[in-house]
Write a protein that holds these residues in place. Structure first.
Motif, PDB file in Angstrom:
ATOM      1  N   SER A 101       0.839  -1.211   0.000  1.00  0.00           N
ATOM      2  CA  SER A 101       0.000   0.000   0.000  1.00  0.00           C
ATOM      3  C   SER A 101       0.863   1.246   0.000  1.00  0.00           C
ATOM      4  O   SER A 101       0.567   2.220  -0.694  1.00  0.00           O
ATOM      5  N   ILE A 102       1.942   1.220   0.781  1.00  0.00           N
ATOM      6  CA  ILE A 102       2.817   2.399   0.843  1.00  0.00           C
ATOM      7  C   ILE A 102       3.461   2.631  -0.520  1.00  0.00           C
ATOM      8  O   ILE A 102       3.495   3.754  -1.024  1.00  0.00           O
ATOM      9  N   ILE A 103       3.938   1.536  -1.147  1.00  0.00           N
ATOM     10  CA  ILE A 103       4.574   1.689  -2.459  1.00  0.00           C
ATOM     11  C   ILE A 103       3.550   2.178  -3.477  1.00  0.00           C
ATOM     12  O   ILE A 103       3.823   3.078  -4.268  1.00  0.00           O
ATOM     13  N   GLY A 104       2.333   1.611  -3.403  1.00  0.00           N
ATOM     14  CA  GLY A 104       1.273   2.050  -4.308  1.00  0.00           C
ATOM     15  C   GLY A 104       0.977   3.531  -4.134  1.00  0.00           C
ATOM     16  O   GLY A 104       0.786   4.263  -5.103  1.00  0.00           O
ATOM     17  N   LEU A 105       0.989   3.991  -2.899  1.00  0.00           N
ATOM     18  CA  LEU A 105       0.716   5.409  -2.616  1.00  0.00           C
ATOM     19  C   LEU A 105       1.808   6.287  -3.224  1.00  0.00           C
ATOM     20  O   LEU A 105       1.521   7.296  -3.864  1.00  0.00           O
TER      21      LEU A 105
END
Lengths: 580, 136
Positions: A101-105
């Motif tokens: 999720s962090i990388i996607g953000l």
């Protein structure tokens, strides 16, 4: 819905994105922990015991992150091992989900845009001095920004094209120029660029699209009624529309250019002075260009060609146009137009052998260079003026054998720069154009004598309480201060600083080439041309009443209280006049 | 077709949100209840549940851009901070210094949890007030 807080967009996006991963992690840890504590285990002595929360958390910390230290603090029972397997899988999956999720953000384009906007807005807020907003970083925009930077002024850039913003980041400006890749006509981007800031001096709309320029002008005017708006406008219709908004400076690149070219042809001395004042490279006051008189051939009859023909005709010059598409030229007499692409035949038909000059004014740089080469091969002596559309082709044009390279973006950028930095210069140049050449020769001689070979530097001095407090103080004491007085050198008041006053704005009137004896009044604006050193010295004197008093009277008044008391007594003894 | 009045539609998100915030308060209250220095009155499992539910409540409050949302998040952060401090005191007393749950240690754990209780009360009061103020 409650009104939104000032919590900024980036933080809000991060928090909203992290909400689900955090909830999942909390839930997984809670299930794994409670299970680990409840599973029947054994202590070191082999008695049944439960794991404490502390040890369960410790176990989970190294299991969930796949570190794996083994079975601590005591070897596990099989029941505990079963639960440990479940713990491992669910917690590792939860962590992978959170990291993904962090990388996607971070890769999310909206997030990247929000971060860029925040960085831009922060960069703008950090500018402590007056700044200009340049919307559109094409050729004209980048030349204008360069000009502003050279003059030591700050600028902020908005452009829709990400490539142009990347190019901006690579420029070696002395000041930091924040750039944002966004649509400048959206009010939120103009606000981020600081249009509402009291330090914002002007908004310059220079995009390729007239409609967007008009939109920027309207938005800027609505958001900040006192800000100056300069708008590039190529069509007459939109120009009229801009009139209704009020106090928007319109710049038509074709008109500006046609004026520049006709000045080059019919007032070469004034043209040289203009170019020299705008800091064009390689231009000195010694070598004005002298184009020949006679028939001129205009290659290309688009918007630019039409304006050029109009301004040449206004000076009574005979012109022949060559264009493959005679749009807008239907009513021209046949001997003044040749239909077709510019090549040997059409140039011959237009009478290249007898022509005085050729203007290659199409909107394609390669065509223009081709026209130039063809024309040169047909007539060695003809004066060739060639239009350069793109700044990136500079080197090819420099290598070409043209008498004059006209670069509309450069001319437009210079005229906007004049408008922004020294508003008095254009009226001054117009005044020189209308009056006879002797005045112009005088001005050029004076500039040459004063500045020798150093490049010109234009600045405006305001005689106001804020900019020149010393003048106000001395005027309050009854001194009369003239233009000459503030131009004196503090090292030797009989000498003059290296500067020439070009124009004086006094009480609504503009006095061109003011007399040195002219007295100054509060609120005056004076346009000087000189050296940066002269400006610094002059500014220092205008802020220091003792220096200024010396310049005005030639006497140094004592500064300290005691010495002043003594000095006031002295006139009765030896009658030294303190005031003129 | 009639457009449903929004007050008659139950919002499942609001239910979960309210449930966890109120559960955080009730569990916290249950843990704090009892003689402050008597470890028998304060159950470790209950304490674990208080921490987990408070974390979940905090997670649910993330990303609300409204003024009230910011304040709700702040109260949760306070409660979580207080509870973690209490958990650290507990762990250190039992596992590091080996003093065990003496009356002094128990009192300090419960008083820290009591602080979290106060934050949770504020949170619930704000939630109720916001719901009443919205007029539906």
């Amino acid at each position: 819905m409650a009104k939104t807080s000032d919590l900024d967009r980036v933080t809000a996006i991060v928090l909203r994105f992290m909400r689900a991963p955090i909830l999942v992690l909390v839930a997984v840890y809670a299930i794994a922990l409670i299970g680990m504590v409840l599973m029947p285990g054994r202590d070191a002595a082999g008695n049944p015991a439960h794991m404490s929360f502390f040890h369960a958390f410790y176990f989970l910390t190294y299991t969930a992150t796949t570190t794996g230290f083994g079975e601590l603090p005591h070897p596990f029972t099989d029941a505990q091992r079963v639960w440990a397997i479940i713990c491992l899988y669910i917690s590792v999956v939860a962590w992978l989900y959170a990291v993904a999720s962090i990388i996607g953000l971070v890769r999310n384009p909206h997030f990247i845009q929000a971060v860029a906007e925040r960085r831009f807005a922060r960069g703008v807020r950090r500018i402590a001095e007056p700044f200009f907003i340049v919307c559109g970083f094409g050729d004209t925009g980048s030349l204008l920004t360069r000009g502003l930077d050279d003059a030591g002024r700050s600028a902020v850039v908005i452009d829709r094209d990400p490539e142009r913003i990347k190019a901006l980041a690579l420029r070696d400006y002395r000041k930091t120029v924040p750039g944002l890749c966004a649509d400048a006509s959206a009010p939120s981007h103009l606000i981020a660029a600081g249009v509402k800031s009291p330090r914002c001096e002007a908004v310059v709309a220079l995009t390729q699209d007239d409609e967007i320029n008009v939109k920027i002008a309207v938005m800027a005017r609505l958001l900040n009624p006192s800000v100056r708006v300069v708008c590039l406008s190529t069509s007459l219709l939109r120009g009229e529309y801009l009139e209704t908004i009020g106090s928007v400076d319109k710049v038509n690149p074709f008109d500006t250019f046609a004026k520049w070219l006709s000045t080059a042809l019919y007032a070469p001395l004034l043209h040289t002075l203009t170019d020299w004042l705008s800091g064009a490279r390689g231009v000195t006051l010694h070598n004005p260009l002298c184009p020949p008189m006679g028939t001129w051939i205009l290659c290309g009859y688009g918007r630019m060609g039409q304006r050029l023909r109009k301004s040449l005709r206004a000076h009574g010059v005979h012109t022949v146009i060559i264009d493959p598409d005679m749009e807008g030229a239907e009513d021209l007499p046949d001997e003044e137009k040749v239909l077709g692409y510019t090549n040997r035949e059409t140039l011959r038909a237009a009478g290249i052998e007898q022509a005085a000059g050729v203007v290659a004014a199409t909107d394609s740089d390669s065509d223009n260079l081709g026209i130039m080469l063809t024309a040169r091969s047909l007539n060695r002596k003809v004066c060739i003026i060639v239009r350069q559309n793109h700044h990136e082709n500079q080197l090819a044009f420099n290598a070409a054998d043209a008498d004059l390279i006209m670069q509309p973006s450069l001319v437009t950028a210079r005229s906007i720069l004049f408008l922004l930095l020294s508003p008095l210069i254009q009226p001054f140049l117009d005044y020189l154009r209308q009056h006879h050449a002797t005045l112009l020769v005088d001005v050029i001689r004076e500039l040459r004598e004063t500045l020798a070979d150093s490049p010109p530097y234009l600045w405006t001095t305001w005689i106001t309480e804020a900019h020149a407090p010393a003048v106000a103080m001395l005027q309050a004491q009854g001194h009369v201060i003239t233009v000459q007085d503030i131009m004196r050198d503090p090292l030797d008041r009989e000498r003059r600083l290296a500067c020439v006053p070009l124009a004086l704005q006094q009480g609504g009137n503009t006095i061109m080439k003011p007399e040195y004896k002219k007295d100054l009044r509060p609120g005056d604006e004076i346009l000087f041309c000189g050296t940066p050193h002269a400006q610094r010295v002059m500014d220092a004197a205008l802020n220091n009443r003792y220096t200024l008093q010396y310049l005005v009277t030639g006497l140094q008044e004592p500064r300290g209280y005691l010495m002043r008391r003594l000095a006031h007594r002295r006139p009765q003894r030896d009658a030294v006049p303190l005031q003129r | 077709m009639q457009i449903a009045d929004r007050s008659t539609v139950m919002n499942i998100e609001k239910v979960i949100f309210g449930f966890f915030i109120i559960l955080a308060l009730t569990l916290n209250f249950g843990f704090v209840m009892g003689e402050i220095s008597d470890p028998e009155h304060h159950n470790v499992y209950e304490f674990f549940a208080v921490i987990v539910v408070n974390f979940i409540a905090m997670g649910l409050k993330l990303g609300d851009r409204s003024q009230i949302g910011a304040l709700l998040l702040a109260t949760s952060l306070v409660a979580v901070l207080q509870l973690i401090s209490a958990a650290v005191v507990w762990t250190v007393a039992v596992h590091v210094t080996q003093t065990g749950l003496s009356p002094g240690v128990t009192a300090s754990i419960v008083s820290l949890a009591g602080g979290a209780l106060l934050a949770n009360i504020v949170s619930v009061v704000m939630l109720v007030a916001d719901t009443l103020m919205s007029g539906r």
